[in-house]
Design an enzyme around this catalytic site. Structure first.
Site, short mmCIF file in Angstrom:
data_model
loop_
_atom_site.label_atom_id
_atom_site.label_comp_id
_atom_site.label_asym_id
_atom_site.label_seq_id
_atom_site.Cartn_x
_atom_site.Cartn_y
_atom_site.Cartn_z
N THR A 257 0.85 -1.19 0.00
CA THR A 257 0.00 0.00 0.00
C THR A 257 0.89 1.24 0.00
OG1 THR A 257 -1.72 -1.17 1.23
CG2 THR A 257 -1.84 1.23 1.20
N LYS B 235 -8.26 0.40 -2.15
CA LYS B 235 -7.69 -0.11 -0.90
C LYS B 235 -7.59 0.99 0.14
CE LYS B 235 -5.44 -2.36 2.26
NZ LYS B 235 -4.06 -2.81 2.11
#
Length: 233
Positions: free
Chosen positions: A100, A174
């Site tokens: 991420t 996400k």
């Protein structure tokens, strides 16, 4: 063109997520080549071979490489470093970024890959603790053709693959999911404080919520009914 059944998989970074992905791939029969800075990183990972000497060696032996590192700097080094994946770029190679990172970093890395003729997917994953059980959702951004070509490998470690849109869309989704998760935790903490201040056992609050909404539908009901806008409800 490589047959979907013979696509070779690689994993760079064998922490909880990357190691779990490697285990799931091995269980599916698509045993990955792997790399980690720790030479013994795969010792406790069922079916996963010893790490190779560099990300470049993983790229040479793979068609699809999952990159599961901690942050943007590590992603840059693994992908574009001296012995990074791009130093061994070959036709048909696709890099799938599981880490991420900020959206500008996604676009930066996608551009680097494009200049080397390498496919690139940004792929947020959740929940990370289910990686070794084929239990994660793959939240993918990228070109349709790249996703389609890579799907057999993604399916070998993800319980569901959701193609959210063009490059960056997977990471944005996400991050949005994280906002909901962490924001909900803060909301629960505040609500528990209100209840406790009134002398209510927090377990009673949990009992009410679990009974009234056992499947957690309330959290996203406004979004599902289409009444959430950029300016609010």
């Amino acid at each position: 063109m490589t047959d979907k059944h013979t696509l070779r998989a690689g994993v760079v970074g064998l922490g909880m997520i990357g190691g779990g992905v490697a285990v799931s791939l091995a269980r599916s029969g698509r045993v990955p080549t792997v790399y980690d800075i720790r030479p013994d990183a795969s010792a406790d990972l069922a079916g996963v071979p010893d790490p190779l000497g560099s990300p470049a060696q993983v790229a040479e032996a793979s068609d699809v490489v999952m990159v599961a590192v901690v942050n943007a700097d590590q992603a840059r080094e693994v992908i574009d470093g001296e012995k990074g994946l791009l130093s061994a770029a070959h036709p048909g190679l696709t890099i799938v970024l599981l880490a991420t990172v900020a959206l500008p970093v996604v676009h930066e890395l996608a551009g680097l890959c494009a200049r080397h003729g390498v496919g690139f997917l940004d792929c947020g994953v959740t929940p990370g603790d289910k990686a070794a059980e084929n239990g994660m959702v793959a939240i993918v951004g990228g070109e349709h053709a790249t996703v389609d070509a890579t799907l057999p490998v993604l399916d070998d470690w993800a319980k569901k693959v959701v193609h959210c849109g063009p490059p960056g869309a997977g990471m944005a989704t996400k991050i949005a999911r994280n906002v909901i998760t962490y924001g909900s935790w803060r909301t629960v903490a505040e609500a528990t404080a209100v209840a406790r201040a009134a002398g209510v056992d927090p377990a009673r609050l949990a009992e009410v919520i679990d009974t009234a909404d056992p499947e957690g539908r309330t959290l996203l009901q406004l979004q599902r009914y289409g009444v959430v806008t950029l300016s609010g409800v």
